[in-house]
Scaffold this motif. Structure first.
Motif, PDB file in Angstrom:
ATOM      1  N   ILE A 179       6.368  11.032  -5.636  1.00  8.80           N
ATOM      2  CA  ILE A 179       5.837   9.901  -4.872  1.00  8.80           C
ATOM      3  C   ILE A 179       5.734  10.295  -3.399  1.00  8.80           C
ATOM      4  O   ILE A 179       6.689  10.814  -2.820  1.00  8.80           O
ATOM      5  CB  ILE A 179       6.736   8.668  -5.037  1.00  8.80           C
ATOM      6  N   HIS A 180       4.576  10.029  -2.802  1.00  4.31           N
ATOM      7  CA  HIS A 180       4.367  10.388  -1.396  1.00  4.31           C
ATOM      8  C   HIS A 180       3.444   9.379  -0.729  1.00  4.31           C
ATOM      9  O   HIS A 180       2.829   8.537  -1.394  1.00  4.31           O
ATOM     10  CB  HIS A 180       3.828  11.806  -1.268  1.00  4.31           C
ATOM     11  N   PHE A 181       3.319   9.471   0.591  1.00  7.38           N
ATOM     12  CA  PHE A 181       2.547   8.499   1.358  1.00  7.38           C
ATOM     13  C   PHE A 181       2.140   9.115   2.685  1.00  7.38           C
ATOM     14  O   PHE A 181       2.685  10.141   3.122  1.00  7.38           O
ATOM     15  CB  PHE A 181       3.370   7.222   1.622  1.00  7.38           C
ATOM     16  N   GLN A 182       1.173   8.443   3.362  1.00  6.54           N
ATOM     17  CA  GLN A 182       0.814   8.776   4.747  1.00  6.54           C
ATOM     18  C   GLN A 182       0.559   7.462   5.490  1.00  6.54           C
ATOM     19  O   GLN A 182      -0.110   6.566   4.960  1.00  6.54           O
ATOM     20  CB  GLN A 182      -0.441   9.641   4.821  1.00  6.54           C
ATOM     21  N   PHE A 183       1.073   7.365   6.700  1.00  7.07           N
ATOM     22  CA  PHE A 183       0.934   6.159   7.517  1.00  7.07           C
ATOM     23  C   PHE A 183       0.458   6.534   8.911  1.00  7.07           C
ATOM     24  O   PHE A 183       1.046   7.407   9.562  1.00  7.07           O
ATOM     25  CB  PHE A 183       2.276   5.424   7.593  1.00  7.07           C
ATOM     26  N   ASN A 184      -0.619   5.900   9.365  1.00  3.18           N
ATOM     27  CA  ASN A 184      -1.147   6.153  10.699  1.00  3.18           C
ATOM     28  C   ASN A 184      -0.325   5.369  11.713  1.00  3.18           C
ATOM     29  O   ASN A 184      -0.407   4.145  11.779  1.00  3.18           O
ATOM     30  CB  ASN A 184      -2.625   5.739  10.777  1.00  3.18           C
ATOM     31  N   GLY A 215       5.494  11.518   4.043  1.00  5.97           N
ATOM     32  CA  GLY A 215       6.744  11.832   3.362  1.00  5.97           C
ATOM     33  C   GLY A 215       6.614  11.811   1.859  1.00  5.97           C
ATOM     34  O   GLY A 215       5.614  11.333   1.302  1.00  5.97           O
ATOM     35  N   PHE A 216       7.629  12.358   1.193  1.00  2.00           N
ATOM     36  CA  PHE A 216       7.711  12.269  -0.266  1.00  2.00           C
ATOM     37  C   PHE A 216       9.165  12.086  -0.671  1.00  2.00           C
ATOM     38  O   PHE A 216      10.101  12.379   0.092  1.00  2.00           O
ATOM     39  CB  PHE A 216       7.098  13.497  -0.948  1.00  2.00           C
ATOM     40  N   VAL A 217       9.349  11.586  -1.896  1.00  2.48           N
ATOM     41  CA  VAL A 217      10.676  11.299  -2.435  1.00  2.48           C
ATOM     42  C   VAL A 217      10.903  12.171  -3.664  1.00  2.48           C
ATOM     43  O   VAL A 217      10.002  12.324  -4.500  1.00  2.48           O
ATOM     44  CB  VAL A 217      10.813   9.813  -2.817  1.00  2.48           C
ATOM     45  N   THR A 218      12.097  12.746  -3.776  1.00  5.82           N
ATOM     46  CA  THR A 218      12.399  13.610  -4.915  1.00  5.82           C
ATOM     47  C   THR A 218      12.571  12.808  -6.195  1.00  5.82           C
ATOM     48  O   THR A 218      12.754  11.585  -6.180  1.00  5.82           O
ATOM     49  CB  THR A 218      13.684  14.413  -4.662  1.00  5.82           C
ATOM     50  N   SER A 219      12.542  13.494  -7.311  1.00  6.44           N
ATOM     51  CA  SER A 219      12.809  12.873  -8.608  1.00  6.44           C
ATOM     52  C   SER A 219      14.292  12.534  -8.712  1.00  6.44           C
ATOM     53  O   SER A 219      15.108  12.917  -7.862  1.00  6.44           O
ATOM     54  CB  SER A 219      12.398  13.814  -9.739  1.00  6.44           C
ATOM     55  N   ASN A 220      14.662  11.792  -9.749  1.00  3.34           N
ATOM     56  CA  ASN A 220      16.052  11.353  -9.912  1.00  3.34           C
ATOM     57  C   ASN A 220      17.002  12.553  -9.974  1.00  3.34           C
ATOM     58  O   ASN A 220      16.782  13.475 -10.768  1.00  3.34           O
ATOM     59  CB  ASN A 220      16.211  10.530 -11.183  1.00  3.34           C
TER      60      ASN A 220
END
Length: 232
Positions: free
Chosen positions: A166-171, A133-138
């Motif tokens: 900002i983004h991430f990956q989770f197994n 996922g990722f999160v948008t800017s303000n």
């Protein structure tokens, strides 16, 4: 195993092909066929990027990197390992506006929330299941919150993370996972949020962090006392 290797090669090729259409977004376009980077330790001056090797001295080895078939060591606190292939590992990438990473995940391993200040990222899953996922800017409207976009990915699935977000990956699986990602910069950079905020040197003032996160100073003290490891 042969099928996995074919899938791996084809997905890398697709990733880089897609990247080529927007590689100019961050890095300037090249003004010659190539500009193989000179090692910084051998450079007499520092520039925005890397200076060029004498074209007469360039060899095929300057455009070659071996080793992405080898799993990264995920025996760390976050359970992931990023193996980069950017201009620092592959000097022939200088001025070409692309780079690549392999990401290995232990079961329930995480590539923590981070940003690439100079690149969009396109990721393809080769093995396992990833929650990304990722999160948008303000938002311009102060009454709204930053929006989160998430997706569960399976082998062959592709997801894109816009530049700078900002983004991430989770197994989420009980087995190892592997992904490859193309990035639209020869040197995309990475800022891991927790490491930067709580593990900087020198540390950010606790007064600043307690105010910013609206928590007790002891919480900030505890977080700053942790070992914030780098999985790159």
């Amino acid at each position: 195993m042969a099928a996995i290797n074919i899938c791996l090669l084809s997905t890398i090729a697709i990733s880089l092909a897609l990247l080529s259409s927007f590689a100019h977004a961050s890095d300037p376009s090249p003004l010659q066929d190539f500009c193989v980077a000179v090692n910084d330790s051998n450079a007499a001056v520092f520039v925005n990027g890397k200076i060029c090797k004498d074209p007469k001295m360039v060899t095929a080895e300057d455009f070659f990197f071996a080793g992405l078939n080898k799993p990264g060591d995920t025996s760390n606190a976050v359970g992931s390992k990023v193996t980069p292939v950017n201009v620092n590992q592959l000097p022939g990438l200088n001025t070409l506006g692309v780079s690549l990473v392999r990401i290995d995940y232990a079961p329930y391993g995480l590539n923590p929330p981070h940003t690439h200040p100079r690149a969009t990222e396109i990721l393809v899953v080769v093995e396992g299941t990833l929650y990304v996922g990722f999160v948008t800017s303000n938002p311009a409207d102060a009454t709204q919150k930053n929006k989160l976009f998430t997706k569960t990915l399976y082998p062959g699935d592709v997801f894109v993370f816009p530049e700078g977000l900002i983004h991430f990956q989770f197994n989420t699986g009980k087995t190892n996972a592997v992904a490859f990602a193309g990035l639209s910069s020869q040197n995309p950079g990475v800022i891991t949020v927790a490491n930067a905020v709580f593990g900087s040197d020198p540390p950010i003032s606790r007064d600043v962090l307690t105010k910013a996160f609206q928590v007790d100073a002891n919480v900030v003290k505890y977080l700053q006392g942790q070992f914030w490891m780098n999985n790159n």
